[in-house]
Write an enzyme that holds these catalytic residues in place. Structure first.
Site, PDB file in Angstrom:
ATOM      1  N   SER A 124       0.812  -1.227   0.000  1.00 26.92           N
ATOM      2  CA  SER A 124       0.000   0.000   0.000  1.00 26.92           C
ATOM      3  C   SER A 124       0.842   1.273   0.000  1.00 26.92           C
ATOM      4  O   SER A 124       1.914   1.335   0.618  1.00 26.92           O
ATOM      5  CB  SER A 124      -0.862  -0.004   1.266  1.00 26.92           C
ATOM      6  OG  SER A 124      -1.429   1.258   1.488  1.00 26.92           O
ATOM      7  N   GLU A 126       0.186   3.621   1.782  1.00 24.12           N
ATOM      8  CA  GLU A 126       0.259   4.054   3.186  1.00 24.12           C
ATOM      9  C   GLU A 126       1.648   3.804   3.766  1.00 24.12           C
ATOM     10  O   GLU A 126       2.005   4.379   4.799  1.00 24.12           O
ATOM     11  CB  GLU A 126      -0.799   3.340   4.024  1.00 24.12           C
ATOM     12  CG  GLU A 126      -2.191   3.925   3.896  1.00 24.12           C
ATOM     13  CD  GLU A 126      -2.304   5.345   4.448  1.00 24.12           C
ATOM     14  OE1 GLU A 126      -2.061   5.540   5.640  1.00 24.12           O
ATOM     15  OE2 GLU A 126      -2.625   6.257   3.667  1.00 24.12           O
ATOM     16  N   TYR A 148      -1.624   0.415  10.598  1.00 19.75           N
ATOM     17  CA  TYR A 148      -1.878  -0.223   9.304  1.00 19.75           C
ATOM     18  C   TYR A 148      -0.653  -0.071   8.382  1.00 19.75           C
ATOM     19  O   TYR A 148      -0.180  -1.055   7.791  1.00 19.75           O
ATOM     20  CB  TYR A 148      -3.113   0.406   8.637  1.00 19.75           C
ATOM     21  CG  TYR A 148      -3.313  -0.042   7.203  1.00 19.75           C
ATOM     22  CD1 TYR A 148      -3.931  -1.247   6.896  1.00 19.75           C
ATOM     23  CD2 TYR A 148      -2.874   0.757   6.135  1.00 19.75           C
ATOM     24  CE1 TYR A 148      -4.105  -1.660   5.567  1.00 19.75           C
ATOM     25  CE2 TYR A 148      -3.051   0.356   4.819  1.00 19.75           C
ATOM     26  CZ  TYR A 148      -3.666  -0.852   4.540  1.00 19.75           C
ATOM     27  OH  TYR A 148      -3.835  -1.246   3.231  1.00 19.75           O
TER      28      TYR A 148
END
Ligand code: NAP
Ligand code: F7E
Length: 320
Positions: A124, A126, A148
């Site tokens: 990801s 992120e 996360y």
């Protein structure tokens, strides 16, 4: 002989689009599903008769091994995860178990059952978090800003480690935000488009959001699952950023979404501190140059078109 694929997270947004794509490519598609008190296969309802569902949970190594022995896949797409960033602060241990260690469990199962299986890891943007450079590409250092993001960094590196340690064909796709009418209601795009539909229908009067200045590189999920598949069709395994190369703010998202329904967003959107995050990712924008060059992948849906597609789908859903 058709190729066999196993998708973890088949009931999720990406799982449903990937299952459609693989069925279209002539694959036998199996989907790993965990036990829940309410069965929710809504996103794959329309293709449920073509998918073989096998039980399994990212937290249970034995169940993943059993699923692989049963399906004997040529390709495994590991899409399952606790994927909502906000929840990762409320449930950091669970997020670590599923989103980080879950990756090792699937890789270990692949290694033990059949190391010739090709493996895709859903990494990801992120992981870039507090970005070290703009735009972000495959060489940009990571600085995750949530449990996360931290869990995804672990998943990314363990995938590379298994590739280098055991010579697995394992790829990590660093995907930037991708959305669709099937997006979960808690993510900001769908939260906005579903709210627009409800306000237009007279069911709601306001929309409460957090940080309107956050900027994301938003693409269409249907495009992004094609990149996952392409990664597993190459001669050598590699890692790729998948993005549009454009970035837009939550404010712009609101403007387009409300505008599609003939509404002025400033009359309805209220900033509510409850939706601010303990640590924010302010700006993400990816460079899809490597994916374009090596996979021949390019996105087909522009940002405004994506938002309008989602608003139209939510209005239609309410009308039905
Ligand atoms: P999603 O809609 O939240 O779907 C997540 C899937 O994981 C669901 O099928 C869920 O099953 C399953 N799952 C969760 N915990 C599990 C467990 N313990 N065992 C087995 N299955 C479990 O996510 P998505 O948007 O499709 O994203 C797919 C993957 O890409 C995720 O790994 C996500 O972190 C990653 N990713 C997403 C984006 C994005 O913008 N969408 C970008 C980059 C990376 P239930 O239906 O039972 O809950
Ligand atoms: O937030 C801001 C919020 O929850 C986007 C996941 O698929 O993509 C997703 O993670 C931005 C953030 O997605 C609200 O603060 C403002 O800056 O839609 P989101 P995300 O956190 O970027 C990545 C690539 C993944 O890998 C993840 O799995 O929007 N924002 N107000 C809000 N966000 C939400 N959810 N709700 C609000 O009210």
């Amino acid at each position: 002989m058709p190729k066999r694929a196993l998708i973890t997270g088949v009931t999720g947004q990406d799982g449903s689009y990937l299952a459609e794509l693989l069925l279209g490519e002539g694959y036998e598609v199996s989907g790993m599903v965990r036990r829940t008190s309410n069965v929710n296969y809504e996103r794959v309802e329309h293709i449920a008769d073509k998918i073989r569902f096998v039980p399994g949970d990212l937290l249970d190594e034995g169940s993943i091994v059993a699923a692989l022995r049963d399906v004997q896949p040529h390709e495994v797409y590991n899409l399952a995860a606790q994927s909502f960033v906000t929840t990762s602060w409320n449930q950091p241990m669970f997020t670590g178990e599923a989103t980080a260690l879950g990756v090792t469990r699937v890789l270990e199962a692949v290694r033990q059952v059949d190391p010739s299986i090709r493996y895709y890891q859903a990494s990801s943007s992120e992981m870039f978090g507090k970005v070290r450079e703009v735009p972000q590409d495959e060489t940009t250092p990571f600085y995750p800003r949530s449990p996360y993001g931290v869990a995804k960094v672990y998943g990314h590196w363990i995938t590379i480690n298994y590739r280098e340690s055991y010579d697995l064909y394992a790829c990590s796709g660093i995907l930037f935000n991708h959305e669709s009418p099937r997006r979960g209601l808690e993510f900001v795009t769908r939260k906005v488009t579903s709210s627009v539909a409800r306000i237009k229908a007279g069911l709601d009067r306001e929309l409460r959001l957090g940080n309107l200045d956050a900027k994301r590189d938003w693409g269409f999920a249907g495009d992004y699952v094609r990149a996952m598949w392409l990664m597993l069709q190459q001669d050598v395994p590699d890692d790729f950023v998948v993005a549009t190369g454009e970035t837009h703010s939550v404010r712009e998202l609101c403007e387009i979404a409300f505008g599609r329904a003939g509404l002025d967003w400033t009359a309805y959107v209220v900033v509510d501190e409850r939706f601010l995050r303990p640590a924010e990712v302010d700006l993400l924008v990816g460079s899809p140059a490597k994916a374009a060059e090596k996979l021949g992948w390019t996105p087909t849906v522009a940002f405004a078109e994506l938002v309008e597609m989602m608003v139209d789908a939510d209005i239609e859903r309410l009308r039905r």
